[in-house]
Design a protein around this motif. Sequence first.
Motif, short mmCIF file in Angstrom:
data_model
loop_
_atom_site.label_atom_id
_atom_site.label_comp_id
_atom_site.label_asym_id
_atom_site.label_seq_id
_atom_site.Cartn_x
_atom_site.Cartn_y
_atom_site.Cartn_z
N THR A 144 -15.00 -8.47 22.25
CA THR A 144 -15.98 -7.54 21.66
C THR A 144 -15.30 -6.26 21.21
N LEU A 145 -14.42 -5.73 22.04
CA LEU A 145 -13.70 -4.51 21.70
C LEU A 145 -12.83 -4.71 20.47
N SER A 146 -12.15 -5.84 20.39
CA SER A 146 -11.29 -6.09 19.21
C SER A 146 -12.15 -6.20 17.94
N VAL A 171 -8.35 -4.08 1.66
CA VAL A 171 -8.60 -4.97 2.80
C VAL A 171 -7.32 -5.70 3.22
N ALA A 172 -6.50 -6.08 2.27
CA ALA A 172 -5.29 -6.85 2.57
C ALA A 172 -4.28 -6.05 3.40
N ALA A 173 -4.29 -4.73 3.26
CA ALA A 173 -3.32 -3.89 3.97
C ALA A 173 -3.81 -3.41 5.33
N GLN A 174 -5.01 -3.78 5.71
CA GLN A 174 -5.56 -3.31 6.97
C GLN A 174 -4.96 -4.07 8.14
N PRO A 175 -4.65 -3.36 9.23
CA PRO A 175 -4.17 -4.05 10.42
C PRO A 175 -5.29 -4.86 11.07
N VAL A 176 -4.92 -5.86 11.83
CA VAL A 176 -5.89 -6.67 12.56
C VAL A 176 -5.68 -6.42 14.04
N VAL A 177 -6.75 -6.10 14.73
CA VAL A 177 -6.70 -5.84 16.17
C VAL A 177 -7.19 -7.09 16.88
N THR A 178 -6.35 -7.65 17.74
CA THR A 178 -6.71 -8.83 18.51
C THR A 178 -6.86 -8.47 19.98
N GLU A 179 -7.29 -9.41 20.79
CA GLU A 179 -7.37 -9.19 22.23
C GLU A 179 -5.99 -8.85 22.79
N THR A 189 -3.57 -7.31 21.20
CA THR A 189 -3.26 -5.94 20.81
C THR A 189 -3.85 -4.95 21.80
N ILE A 190 -5.08 -5.18 22.20
CA ILE A 190 -5.76 -4.29 23.14
C ILE A 190 -5.06 -4.31 24.50
N LEU A 191 -4.70 -5.49 24.95
CA LEU A 191 -4.01 -5.58 26.24
C LEU A 191 -2.68 -4.85 26.22
N ILE A 222 3.32 6.18 40.32
CA ILE A 222 4.11 4.95 40.27
C ILE A 222 3.80 4.26 38.95
N PHE A 223 4.84 3.97 38.19
CA PHE A 223 4.69 3.30 36.91
C PHE A 223 4.47 1.81 37.13
N PHE A 224 3.46 1.25 36.48
CA PHE A 224 3.20 -0.18 36.59
C PHE A 224 3.78 -0.89 35.39
N GLN A 225 4.66 -1.84 35.65
CA GLN A 225 5.23 -2.67 34.59
C GLN A 225 4.65 -4.06 34.75
N ALA A 226 3.92 -4.50 33.73
CA ALA A 226 3.27 -5.80 33.80
C ALA A 226 4.16 -6.90 33.24
N TYR A 227 4.09 -8.04 33.88
CA TYR A 227 4.73 -9.23 33.32
C TYR A 227 3.67 -10.31 33.18
N ALA A 228 3.96 -11.31 32.40
CA ALA A 228 3.03 -12.43 32.15
C ALA A 228 1.71 -11.93 31.58
N VAL A 229 1.79 -10.97 30.67
CA VAL A 229 0.58 -10.37 30.12
C VAL A 229 -0.27 -11.41 29.40
N MET A 230 0.33 -12.13 28.51
CA MET A 230 -0.45 -13.09 27.73
C MET A 230 -0.89 -14.29 28.56
N PHE A 231 -0.02 -14.79 29.38
CA PHE A 231 -0.40 -15.93 30.22
C PHE A 231 -1.50 -15.53 31.21
#
Length: 84
Positions: free
Chosen positions: A52-54, A69-77, A79-81, A25-34
């Motif tokens: 910590t992971l980010s 350094v300017a072209a590097q992506p930034v990983v946030t919380e 992004t991980i979610l 069963i595929f899980f589709q999440a809503y309200a991820v950020m909230f």
Amino acid sequence: HMYQGNSWLIFHDPYLIDFLRDHDIFFQAYAVMFGIFQRRQDSPGAFHILSTLSLQLNEVIKSSNSDNVAAQPVVTEATILLAY
């Protein structure tokens, strides 16, 4: 099949994701950020792990490409979610 639910459920019901995977069963999440960021005081340990992971992933990215350094992506919380 698909199950749509609040992202909060995945992190606070340890049996839900196993059940969904076991039954294909595929899980589709809503309200991820909230669900995670606005309620982080309800689960500070989980938010700390995301932070910590980010930070660790950002260090890996930085060390693997220290020339531009300017072209590097930034990983946030967030992004991980969303990647999860």
